[in-house]
Design a protein around this motif. Structure first.
Motif, PDB file in Angstrom:
ATOM      1  N   GLN A  67      29.712  -2.815  43.533  1.00 53.76           N
ATOM      2  CA  GLN A  67      30.551  -3.993  43.620  1.00 53.76           C
ATOM      3  C   GLN A  67      30.126  -5.096  42.648  1.00 53.76           C
ATOM      4  N   ASP A  68      28.842  -5.178  42.360  1.00 50.71           N
ATOM      5  CA  ASP A  68      28.355  -6.208  41.444  1.00 50.71           C
ATOM      6  C   ASP A  68      27.013  -5.750  40.889  1.00 50.71           C
TER       7      ASP A  68
ATOM      8  N   SER B 171      29.041  -1.449  48.481  1.00 49.07           N
ATOM      9  CA  SER B 171      29.805  -1.552  49.721  1.00 49.07           C
ATOM     10  C   SER B 171      29.957  -0.151  50.291  1.00 49.07           C
TER      11      SER B 171
ATOM     12  N   SER C  57      28.908  -5.124  53.780  1.00 45.20           N
ATOM     13  CA  SER C  57      29.827  -4.889  52.670  1.00 45.20           C
ATOM     14  C   SER C  57      29.409  -5.775  51.502  1.00 45.20           C
TER      15      SER C  57
ATOM     16  N   SER D  27      28.795  -7.611  48.081  1.00 44.90           N
ATOM     17  CA  SER D  27      29.794  -7.972  47.081  1.00 44.90           C
ATOM     18  C   SER D  27      29.213  -8.673  45.865  1.00 44.90           C
TER      19      SER D  27
ATOM     20  N   ASP E 204      27.939 -10.984  51.169  1.00 45.50           N
ATOM     21  CA  ASP E 204      28.552  -9.978  52.027  1.00 45.50           C
ATOM     22  C   ASP E 204      29.931 -10.470  52.451  1.00 45.50           C
ATOM     23  N   VAL E 205      30.977  -9.697  52.131  1.00 41.74           N
ATOM     24  CA  VAL E 205      32.325 -10.163  52.432  1.00 41.74           C
ATOM     25  C   VAL E 205      32.725  -9.932  53.888  1.00 41.74           C
TER      26      VAL E 205
ATOM     27  N   ASN F 274      35.639 -12.572  47.097  1.00 45.06           N
ATOM     28  CA  ASN F 274      35.463 -11.120  47.157  1.00 45.06           C
ATOM     29  C   ASN F 274      34.220 -10.600  46.447  1.00 45.06           C
ATOM     30  N   LYS F 275      34.038 -10.906  45.190  1.00 46.19           N
ATOM     31  CA  LYS F 275      32.936 -10.303  44.457  1.00 46.19           C
ATOM     32  C   LYS F 275      32.179 -11.330  43.626  1.00 46.19           C
TER      33      LYS F 275
END
Length: 199
Positions: A25-26, A41, A79, A81, A96-97, A132-133
């Motif tokens: 994710q990143d 995630s 999750s 991010s 964390d989303v 989100n990210k």
């Protein structure tokens, strides 16, 4: 690709398939340039942070393996991010989303994720919906930035690198005209430029 900003470099070194399996994710470089750290995630392998190490600073072709050279499971994060390091490499931050939080960790050995421990410190960003990210700090550790698909928000810290002192600055910037599907961002070390990646 989960992270278009790194997709070309990853594919050149055999890391791309690893990144896709990891649900990347990143990602961010260490301050020494000797490795990339990624956050995932829903990774099925039991960890959500991975380190890919190199032998030549800032050279992704010098990475020693397409598999992680170190991993860490941040149990607070369901999750992941975004991920970022402090300038000194002794603090790591993971967003964390699912919980709408950024969590703070201490590394007893700089830039070594296997030595991370949770500081019991987090920042709640739920008031800015749609984030989100990605996660980026300024060089002094007095501000950090997060984004939605087209808006970057700025948060300030009254004590550098201490998330317990963070608050929303009320400042934001829209990237919609240039990047309506923002997936990654990076601040230049001199803090005078921002780089963004659009899906």
């Amino acid at each position: 690709d989960a992270l278009p900003l790194f997709s070309t470099a990853l594919s050149q070194t055999g890391l791309k398939n690893q990144a896709e399996a990891f649900n990347l994710q990143d990602a961010t470089w260490s301050g020494t340039g000797l490795g990339i750290y990624s956050v995932a995630s829903n990774n099925p392998d039991g960890y959500n942070v991975a380190h890919y190490g190199g032998v030549t600073p800032w050279d992704i072709n010098s990475f020693v393996s397409a598999s992680p050279t170190g991993t860490y499971n941040a149990t607070e994060v369901t999750s992941g991010s975004g991920i970022a390091w402090s300038a000194t490499g002794d603090k790591c931050y993971i967003s964390d989303v699912d919980s709408d939080r950024v969590y703070q960790y201490t590394a007893s050995t700089i830039y070594d994720i296997t030595t991370l421990t949770y500081d019991n410190v987090f920042f709640d960003f739920s008031s800015e919906s749609g984030i989100n990210k990605s996660l980026a700090f300024n060089g002094a550790g007095t501000s950090f930035y997060m984004h939605t698909s087209s808006i970057i928000f700025q948060y300030n810290l009254t004590v550098a690198w201490d998330l317990s002192t963070a608050s929303y600055s009320g400042k934001f910037f829209s990237t919609f005209a240039q990047a309506p599907n923002l997936v990654a961002m990076h601040m230049k070390p001199n803090e005078q430029s921002f780089y963004v990646a659009d899906a």
